[in-house]
Design a protein around this motif. Sequence first.
Motif, PDB file in Angstrom:
ATOM      1  N   GLU A 103       0.819  -1.217   0.000  1.00 48.42           N
ATOM      2  CA  GLU A 103       0.000   0.000   0.000  1.00 48.42           C
ATOM      3  C   GLU A 103       0.852   1.266   0.000  1.00 48.42           C
ATOM      4  O   GLU A 103       0.367   2.349  -0.347  1.00 48.42           O
ATOM      5  N   ASP A 104       2.134   1.133   0.409  1.00 52.21           N
ATOM      6  CA  ASP A 104       3.019   2.302   0.445  1.00 52.21           C
ATOM      7  C   ASP A 104       3.627   2.619  -0.921  1.00 52.21           C
ATOM      8  O   ASP A 104       4.253   3.672  -1.098  1.00 52.21           O
ATOM      9  N   ILE A 105       3.459   1.704  -1.877  1.00 52.61           N
ATOM     10  CA  ILE A 105       4.036   1.893  -3.210  1.00 52.61           C
ATOM     11  C   ILE A 105       2.976   2.486  -4.121  1.00 52.61           C
ATOM     12  O   ILE A 105       1.900   1.909  -4.304  1.00 52.61           O
ATOM     13  N   GLU A 106       3.239   3.638  -4.711  1.00 52.60           N
ATOM     14  CA  GLU A 106       2.237   4.328  -5.529  1.00 52.60           C
ATOM     15  C   GLU A 106       2.273   3.898  -6.992  1.00 52.60           C
ATOM     16  O   GLU A 106       1.238   3.765  -7.631  1.00 52.60           O
ATOM     17  N   ASP A 107       3.458   3.678  -7.540  1.00 53.20           N
ATOM     18  CA  ASP A 107       3.594   3.343  -8.956  1.00 53.20           C
ATOM     19  C   ASP A 107       3.058   1.932  -9.216  1.00 53.20           C
ATOM     20  O   ASP A 107       3.583   0.949  -8.683  1.00 53.20           O
ATOM     21  N   PRO A 108       2.007   1.789 -10.043  1.00 53.04           N
ATOM     22  CA  PRO A 108       1.429   0.466 -10.318  1.00 53.04           C
ATOM     23  C   PRO A 108       2.447  -0.524 -10.879  1.00 53.04           C
ATOM     24  O   PRO A 108       2.423  -1.697 -10.538  1.00 53.04           O
ATOM     25  N   LYS A 109       3.332  -0.048 -11.738  1.00 47.61           N
ATOM     26  CA  LYS A 109       4.354  -0.923 -12.319  1.00 47.61           C
ATOM     27  C   LYS A 109       5.319  -1.417 -11.239  1.00 47.61           C
ATOM     28  O   LYS A 109       5.738  -2.577 -11.226  1.00 47.61           O
ATOM     29  N   GLU A 110       5.676  -0.508 -10.355  1.00 45.88           N
ATOM     30  CA  GLU A 110       6.583  -0.854  -9.259  1.00 45.88           C
ATOM     31  C   GLU A 110       5.932  -1.891  -8.356  1.00 45.88           C
ATOM     32  O   GLU A 110       6.581  -2.824  -7.880  1.00 45.88           O
ATOM     33  N   LYS A 111       4.634  -1.747  -8.129  1.00 42.98           N
ATOM     34  CA  LYS A 111       3.910  -2.674  -7.256  1.00 42.98           C
ATOM     35  C   LYS A 111       3.982  -4.111  -7.766  1.00 42.98           C
ATOM     36  O   LYS A 111       4.037  -5.054  -6.989  1.00 42.98           O
ATOM     37  N   GLU A 112       3.971  -4.263  -9.078  1.00 39.13           N
ATOM     38  CA  GLU A 112       3.893  -5.598  -9.678  1.00 39.13           C
ATOM     39  C   GLU A 112       5.053  -6.502  -9.289  1.00 39.13           C
ATOM     40  O   GLU A 112       4.909  -7.716  -9.240  1.00 39.13           O
ATOM     41  N   LYS A 113       6.212  -5.908  -9.019  1.00 41.27           N
ATOM     42  CA  LYS A 113       7.386  -6.742  -8.756  1.00 41.27           C
ATOM     43  C   LYS A 113       7.433  -7.278  -7.325  1.00 41.27           C
ATOM     44  O   LYS A 113       8.209  -8.195  -7.029  1.00 41.27           O
ATOM     45  N   TYR A 114       6.580  -6.748  -6.441  1.00 43.56           N
ATOM     46  CA  TYR A 114       6.606  -7.177  -5.044  1.00 43.56           C
ATOM     47  C   TYR A 114       5.611  -8.320  -4.822  1.00 43.56           C
ATOM     48  O   TYR A 114       4.403  -8.119  -4.874  1.00 43.56           O
ATOM     49  N   LEU A 115       6.130  -9.492  -4.607  1.00 42.20           N
ATOM     50  CA  LEU A 115       5.321 -10.709  -4.526  1.00 42.20           C
ATOM     51  C   LEU A 115       4.936 -11.067  -3.108  1.00 42.20           C
ATOM     52  O   LEU A 115       4.123 -11.961  -2.890  1.00 42.20           O
ATOM     53  N   GLY A 116       5.518 -10.391  -2.126  1.00 40.87           N
ATOM     54  CA  GLY A 116       5.160 -10.628  -0.734  1.00 40.87           C
ATOM     55  C   GLY A 116       5.885 -11.801  -0.105  1.00 40.87           C
ATOM     56  O   GLY A 116       6.643 -12.529  -0.748  1.00 40.87           O
ATOM     57  N   SER A 117       5.618 -11.972   1.182  1.00 39.89           N
ATOM     58  CA  SER A 117       6.263 -13.038   1.953  1.00 39.89           C
ATOM     59  C   SER A 117       5.482 -14.334   1.818  1.00 39.89           C
ATOM     60  O   SER A 117       4.253 -14.354   1.917  1.00 39.89           O
ATOM     61  N   TYR A 118       6.209 -15.421   1.633  1.00 40.12           N
ATOM     62  CA  TYR A 118       5.600 -16.753   1.581  1.00 40.12           C
ATOM     63  C   TYR A 118       4.811 -17.056   2.863  1.00 40.12           C
ATOM     64  O   TYR A 118       3.924 -17.910   2.864  1.00 40.12           O
ATOM     65  N   TYR A 119       5.169 -16.383   3.949  1.00 38.91           N
ATOM     66  CA  TYR A 119       4.622 -16.706   5.269  1.00 38.91           C
ATOM     67  C   TYR A 119       3.365 -15.915   5.618  1.00 38.91           C
ATOM     68  O   TYR A 119       2.894 -15.972   6.741  1.00 38.91           O
ATOM     69  N   ALA A 120       2.816 -15.155   4.632  1.00 35.47           N
ATOM     70  CA  ALA A 120       1.545 -14.432   4.806  1.00 35.47           C
ATOM     71  C   ALA A 120       0.493 -15.169   3.983  1.00 35.47           C
ATOM     72  O   ALA A 120       0.206 -14.815   2.837  1.00 35.47           O
ATOM     73  N   ILE A 121      -0.103 -16.176   4.559  1.00 36.56           N
ATOM     74  CA  ILE A 121      -0.905 -17.148   3.818  1.00 36.56           C
ATOM     75  C   ILE A 121      -2.382 -16.759   3.805  1.00 36.56           C
ATOM     76  O   ILE A 121      -2.974 -16.486   4.852  1.00 36.56           O
ATOM     77  N   SER A 122      -2.989 -16.791   2.613  1.00 36.19           N
ATOM     78  CA  SER A 122      -4.404 -16.449   2.501  1.00 36.19           C
ATOM     79  C   SER A 122      -5.298 -17.681   2.457  1.00 36.19           C
ATOM     80  O   SER A 122      -6.503 -17.579   2.674  1.00 36.19           O
ATOM     81  N   ASP A 123      -4.723 -18.857   2.176  1.00 38.10           N
ATOM     82  CA  ASP A 123      -5.523 -20.084   2.097  1.00 38.10           C
ATOM     83  C   ASP A 123      -4.595 -21.273   2.322  1.00 38.10           C
ATOM     84  O   ASP A 123      -3.702 -21.522   1.524  1.00 38.10           O
TER      85      ASP A 123
END
Length: 480
Positions: A103-123
């Motif tokens: 949410e702190d990244i404003e540039d949509p293109k920049e956002k795309e490269k951040y895949l997040g932590s494997y340890y933040a599980i949604s399912d």
Amino acid sequence: MKHVKILSITLSLMLLFVACKQEKDVKKQEEETASFEPISNEILESSVIYEANIRQYSPEGTFSEFTKDIPQLKELGVKVIWLMPIYPISMKNRKATPDLSIEDIEDPKEKEKYLGSYYAISDYTAINPEFGSMEDFENLVETAHDNGMYVILDWVANHTGWDHKWIEEHPEYYHKNKDGEVTDPINPDTGETWGWTDVAHLNYENDSLWTAMKDEMVYWVKEKNIDGFRCDVAGNVTTDFWNFVVPELKKEKPVFMLAESEDKDLFYQAFDMGYNWEGHHIMNEIAQGEMSVKDWDDYMTKIDTTYQEDDYLMNFITNHDENSWNGTFDERMGSASEAMLAFTYALPGMPLIYSGQEYGMDKRLKFFEKDSIPKSKGEFWNVHVKLGELKNQLKPLNGGKEAASYERITTTNDENIIAFEREKEGKKLIYVANFSEDPQDFKFSISGKFQDMMTSDDIELKTDQLHNFEPWEYKILSDR
């Protein structure tokens, strides 16, 4: 009419052939299944464990690309494959850097490269689509089993991602602040956040959570035929939960349980193996000249009294946390790296290989973005192959619940030289090394004929013999 008869006979023969082939295929599959033994303490005695970072293992970052390489892991002596979390990652509060969220990244293109932590599980029971499909995962497990290897999943019982359905459907499963808001994990010693703001903290005071979490874990054992779990921050979850859930898993099949913890209470009932974090940090300090062999000896004396006889730990020179946050093994251990690697195989316990380590990886892998390990086989690969062969074959390197003995051998230079003997079923093995950055002379009271297991050279030792080892030189000697 004649043609019809011939056609009928031909079709009958074809059907018979297909039926016979199907019967043979089924029989072959049954034989292969029967020949693959369930995981056991006996198998684990001589095992090497491999931590697979699917995202970074290949440029594609898929199950399929990793599966292609499973047969060559046998060359490294690998018997257990630990898959880092393979589940979908929450988008809400997704980490972009250790300090910034998506949410702190404003540039949509920049956002795309951040895949997040494997340890933040949604399912917990789905597959991260970045890695492929459930079918791809099933093929990975089947391929591992076909190659005599076992697959354990990284399990995150302490927290979920903020997109997990439990946040809305079962808010009672979570810790809350004084305002009734779900919190990220809090350090119980300080009352402050750990900084894991991309995850929501589960609360095991709620008994319903125990059943829900158990059902998620049983799914993978029962439906997907996996062989156990590596449990993230296991000591942050109540021991009573683990003591409850592991017998439930074992009702389905034998499983191997690895705790990311050194908490001895976890090993009484639930877990087979823990992390040798303290030992690892001492290895780093010795390599950096901040500690000496005496510190290692003190540590071994301490764990003799701390743990039960059948407890054992995982030994490592690197893992995903160490590599990304504290530096490569070359940064931390430098020219001591190979001696410390061999040390992890020679000690009681099980040695770990982290993705890229076998290739001598000299870079820190990105944690929240796509990256890729090198895949050029060099001398470090060859050393891993040799050490894996020794671990698999030599009884004195058994490291599980019935580990070979460990006895320190006194030398005339115990400040810098470490020497110990492992023995099992009448077979002996000696590890001796110069744990310093300077050449060292020493004597020790060992005599007899030995084989240098790394070079296959025959060596005769005499009690009055003066040995000179170069910095970080080591030998693994067998009396066979």
